[in-house]
Design an enzyme around this catalytic site. Structure first.
Site, PDB file in Angstrom:
ATOM      1  N   LYS A 165       0.859  -1.197   0.000  1.00 60.37           N
ATOM      2  CA  LYS A 165       0.000   0.000   0.000  1.00 60.37           C
ATOM      3  C   LYS A 165       0.888   1.237   0.000  1.00 60.37           C
ATOM      4  CE  LYS A 165      -4.382   1.179   0.268  1.00 60.37           C
ATOM      5  NZ  LYS A 165      -5.588   0.465  -0.180  1.00 60.37           N
ATOM      6  N   ASP A 177      -7.156   4.426  -4.367  1.00 62.36           N
ATOM      7  CA  ASP A 177      -7.795   4.308  -3.044  1.00 62.36           C
ATOM      8  C   ASP A 177      -8.379   5.702  -2.792  1.00 62.36           C
ATOM      9  OD1 ASP A 177      -7.851   2.329  -0.563  1.00 62.36           O
ATOM     10  OD2 ASP A 177      -7.463   4.286   0.295  1.00 62.36           O
TER      11      ASP A 177
HETATM   12  P1  NDP Z   1     -12.975   8.124  -2.558  1.00 61.24           P
HETATM   13  O1  NDP Z   1     -11.881   9.099  -2.403  1.00 61.24           O
HETATM   14  O2  NDP Z   1     -13.571   7.903  -3.891  1.00 61.24           O
HETATM   15  O3  NDP Z   1     -14.180   8.469  -1.565  1.00 61.24           O
HETATM   16  C1  NDP Z   1     -13.975   8.544  -0.199  1.00 61.24           C
HETATM   17  C2  NDP Z   1     -15.289   8.927   0.468  1.00 61.24           C
HETATM   18  O4  NDP Z   1     -15.153   8.799   1.876  1.00 61.24           O
HETATM   19  C3  NDP Z   1     -15.693  10.368   0.218  1.00 61.24           C
HETATM   20  O5  NDP Z   1     -17.073  10.468   0.250  1.00 61.24           O
HETATM   21  C4  NDP Z   1     -15.038  11.091   1.391  1.00 61.24           C
HETATM   22  O6  NDP Z   1     -15.643  12.332   1.699  1.00 61.24           O
HETATM   23  C5  NDP Z   1     -15.260  10.096   2.495  1.00 61.24           C
HETATM   24  N1  NDP Z   1     -14.171  10.238   3.488  1.00 61.24           N
HETATM   25  C6  NDP Z   1     -12.863  10.048   3.269  1.00 61.24           C
HETATM   26  N2  NDP Z   1     -12.155  10.298   4.382  1.00 61.24           N
HETATM   27  C7  NDP Z   1     -13.067  10.670   5.299  1.00 61.24           C
HETATM   28  C8  NDP Z   1     -12.969  11.044   6.648  1.00 61.24           C
HETATM   29  N3  NDP Z   1     -11.779  11.107   7.269  1.00 61.24           N
HETATM   30  N4  NDP Z   1     -14.113  11.323   7.311  1.00 61.24           N
HETATM   31  C9  NDP Z   1     -15.316  11.268   6.683  1.00 61.24           C
HETATM   32  N5  NDP Z   1     -15.466  10.913   5.395  1.00 61.24           N
HETATM   33  C10 NDP Z   1     -14.364  10.612   4.720  1.00 61.24           C
HETATM   34  O7  NDP Z   1     -12.401   6.765  -1.961  1.00 61.24           O
HETATM   35  P2  NDP Z   1     -12.912   5.269  -2.179  1.00 61.24           P
HETATM   36  O8  NDP Z   1     -14.387   5.240  -2.337  1.00 61.24           O
HETATM   37  O9  NDP Z   1     -12.067   4.660  -3.211  1.00 61.24           O
HETATM   38  O10 NDP Z   1     -12.505   4.606  -0.794  1.00 61.24           O
HETATM   39  C11 NDP Z   1     -13.397   4.516   0.322  1.00 61.24           C
HETATM   40  C12 NDP Z   1     -12.952   3.408   1.242  1.00 61.24           C
HETATM   41  O11 NDP Z   1     -12.949   2.168   0.528  1.00 61.24           O
HETATM   42  C13 NDP Z   1     -11.534   3.547   1.807  1.00 61.24           C
HETATM   43  O12 NDP Z   1     -11.502   2.979   3.090  1.00 61.24           O
HETATM   44  C14 NDP Z   1     -10.699   2.685   0.865  1.00 61.24           C
HETATM   45  O13 NDP Z   1      -9.518   2.216   1.464  1.00 61.24           O
HETATM   46  C15 NDP Z   1     -11.675   1.530   0.610  1.00 61.24           C
HETATM   47  N6  NDP Z   1     -11.443   0.736  -0.574  1.00 61.24           N
HETATM   48  C16 NDP Z   1     -11.367   1.301  -1.828  1.00 61.24           C
HETATM   49  C17 NDP Z   1     -11.207   0.495  -2.929  1.00 61.24           C
HETATM   50  C18 NDP Z   1     -11.211   1.048  -4.306  1.00 61.24           C
HETATM   51  O14 NDP Z   1     -11.177   0.244  -5.247  1.00 61.24           O
HETATM   52  N7  NDP Z   1     -11.270   2.339  -4.519  1.00 61.24           N
HETATM   53  C19 NDP Z   1     -11.026  -0.962  -2.800  1.00 61.24           C
HETATM   54  C20 NDP Z   1     -11.198  -1.447  -1.470  1.00 61.24           C
HETATM   55  C21 NDP Z   1     -11.374  -0.616  -0.404  1.00 61.24           C
HETATM   56  P3  NDP Z   1     -14.911  13.684   1.277  1.00 61.24           P
HETATM   57  O15 NDP Z   1     -15.014  13.740  -0.217  1.00 61.24           O
HETATM   58  O16 NDP Z   1     -15.664  14.747   1.973  1.00 61.24           O
HETATM   59  O17 NDP Z   1     -13.486  13.565   1.753  1.00 61.24           O
HETATM   60  O1  2IT Z   2      -7.979  -1.420  -0.507  1.00 58.49           O
HETATM   61  C1  2IT Z   2      -7.971  -1.913  -1.650  1.00 58.49           C
HETATM   62  O2  2IT Z   2      -8.116  -3.125  -1.824  1.00 58.49           O
HETATM   63  C2  2IT Z   2      -7.816  -1.010  -2.789  1.00 58.49           C
HETATM   64  N1  2IT Z   2      -7.754   0.198  -2.596  1.00 58.49           N
HETATM   65  C3  2IT Z   2      -7.709  -1.563  -4.182  1.00 58.49           C
HETATM   66  C4  2IT Z   2      -6.328  -2.093  -4.429  1.00 58.49           C
HETATM   67  C5  2IT Z   2      -6.041  -2.494  -5.859  1.00 58.49           C
HETATM   68  O3  2IT Z   2      -4.874  -2.833  -6.087  1.00 58.49           O
HETATM   69  O4  2IT Z   2      -6.913  -2.495  -6.706  1.00 58.49           O
END
Ligand code: NDP
Ligand code: 2IT
Length: 443
Positions: free
Chosen positions: A125, A165
């Site tokens: 990561k 992420d």
């Molecule tokens: P994005 O940046 O697309 O969206 C993040 C969302 O979470 C936004 O709505 C953001 O609000 C909110 N957020 C982020 N930080 C905070 C905080 N400290 N407090 C409150 N709200 C918060 O990210 P993702 O959707 O990609 O990721 C979301 C979660 O999913 C994370 O935990 C990530 O690790 C996990 N994840 C993502 C994957 C992926 O493929 N993208 C795969 C697996 C897991 P704001 O815009 O106001 O900051």
């Molecule tokens: O937390 C996760 O699994 C991710 N943000 C996606 C990682 C990836 O390599 O697609």
């Protein structure tokens, strides 16, 4: 003292000031405590000591120039945690809260998540404390180029394959891929989540959210329930949350909440996703705007407290967003299931409370594994220089999520704790990686 407890103490001592990493270590090690006692081979081979120490941790300066001509400096990180079963694989997070502890918790979880997908990917990561919010495209590009000018020497299609992420989507991946290609003069699948025209996989954007709903469906089916007509409470409004909502709605559920870091929306009639996507994906506004457009919805300022009535709760924003108060609210509303779209969104105390109340809980390393799984499918397509159709990728994703559910429920049952999917996921992931570590000798 058990091997697991001994190592929790040891790891905390060796890594002071890293609370998120400590939390992930406790969550995993303490849930596999009995398994480790029954299988002394892991202690004899010092597997926990080896797994908790990343193969390497890269920390670097990222200097870039903003639109006003000022020089700005951020910190970049890549933690290559373990490559016993495949190249390091995991996302990059750009958010002001990023520090070594956050990257290490994510990297440690990623090892076991990737293992239970059944695909050949190790765990890593990275990210930066850079805040993409309010930055121009030019500033984001300058930052990404500078970030990769340092990181490029450590990554590669067979070494370490980053992806997105929080704060990193297709746009940022595109800029990073472009700079990587320029520096190395190779066109390889060193990143996943790329644009569809240059090696990206169909359904990668949707994969984490869709996968979350596929595994939730499996869970509900095992209890003779289904999503049709259910009220689903989602937090977040980013990549994971939006596509979780999209799939939930297409399966006949009503999504009653979504949130961002400013506040949350309650929509009793169900979130209108086209409005939400327009606000979040196109205009990149705050979620507050939704209530101004959608009649009957309400905006609440501040942290989401899970107080909306729902049948299923899907935390999809960030770590530790579902605490004991949140779980108490869910219990009051008789929630039937919790599945984690975000990484480690549930605090340890909140997890215990869910367990005490027999609420089925699918932990992030299983529930959000759809994203990294389709990333691994993107790697396969890149190696073969082919592009699979969306139906092909989506049906592989469905199958992978079904297999993960079967693996974690069977492992829980075989280890005497039926329905404890956290334990099932941790034992299954640990066993696969630990056995590979032992087989590869003292390294
Ligand atoms: P994005 O940046 O697309 O969206 C993040 C969302 O979470 C936004 O709505 C953001 O609000 C909110 N957020 C982020 N930080 C905070 C905080 N400290 N407090 C409150 N709200 C918060 O990210 P993702 O959707 O990609 O990721 C979301 C979660 O999913 C994370 O935990 C990530 O690790 C996990 N994840 C993502 C994957 C992926 O493929 N993208 C795969 C697996 C897991 P704001 O815009 O106001 O900051
Ligand atoms: O937390 C996760 O699994 C991710 N943000 C996606 C990682 C990836 O390599 O697609």
């Amino acid at each position: 003292m058990s091997y697991a407890s001994q190592q929790v103490e040891n790891i905390i001592k060796l890594n002071p000031g890293e609370p998120e990493f400590h939390q992930a270590v406790k969550e995993i090690l303490l849930s596999i405590e009995d398994f480790l006692e029954r299988n002394p081979i892991y202690k004899e081979n010092a597997v926990l000591e080896r797994l908790a120490e990343p193969d390497r941790q890269i920390k670097f300066r990222v200097a870039w120039r903003d639109d006003a001509g000022n020089i700005r400096v951020n910190r970049g990180y890549r933690v290559q945690f373990n490559n016993a079963i495949g190249p390091y694989k995991g996302g990059l997070r750009f958010h002001p809260s990023v520090n070594l502890s956050v990257i290490k918790f994510l990297g440690f979880e990623q090892i076991f998540k990737n293992a239970i997908t059944g695909l050949p990917i190790g765990g890593g990561k990275g990210g930066s404390d850079f805040d993409p919010k309010g930055k121009s495209d030019n500033e984001i590009m300058s930052f990404c180029q500078s970030f990769i000018t340092e990181l490029y020497r450590y990554i590669g299609e067979n070494t370490d394959v980053p992806a997105g992420d929080i704060g990193v989507g297709a746009k940022e991946v595109g800029y990073m891929f472009g700079q990587y290609k320029r520096l190395k003069n190779v066109f390889t699948g060193t990143f996943t989540g790329k644009g569809i025209d240059f090696g990206g996989s169909l359904v990668r954007k949707e994969a984490t959210g869709y996968g979350l709903l596929y595994i939730l469906e499996e869970l509900l089916q095992s209890k003779n329930m289904d999503l049709y007509g259910m009220k689903v409470s989602i937090s977040g409004a980013g990549n994971v949350a939006l596509y979780a909502a999209e799939k939930a709605i297409s399966l006949g559920a009503k999504v009653v909440t979504m949130s961002d870091s400013g506040g949350w929306i309650y929509d009793k009639d169900g979130i209108d996703l086209s409005i939400m996507k327009e606000i979040k994906e196109v205009k990149k506004e705050r979620i507050k705007s939704y209530a101004q457009v959608k009649k009957g919805s309400k905006y609440y300022e501040g942290r989401f407290d899970w107080s909306a009535e729902c049948n299923a709760a899907l935390p999809c924003a960030t770590q530790n967003e579902l605490d004991e108060t949140g779980v108490k609210n869910l219990i009051k509303n008789k929630v039937s299931a919790v599945a984690e779209g975000a990484n480690m969104p549930t605090t340890l105390d909140a997890m215990h409370l869910l367990r005490e109340n027999n609420i089925p809980f699918i932990p992030s390393k299983a529930a959000n594994a759809g994203g990294v799984s389709v990333s691994a499918l993107e790697m396969s397509q890149n190696s073969m220089r082919v592009n699979w159709s969306d139906t092909q990728v989506d049906s592989r994703l469905r199958e992978i999520m079904k297999n993960i559910f079967n693996l974690i429920s069977q492992t829980a049952e075989q280890n005497g704790d039926k329905g404890n999917y956290l334990k099932g996921a941790n034992i299954a992931g640990f066993k696969k990686v630990a056995d590979a570590v032992i087989a590869q000798g003292v390294v």
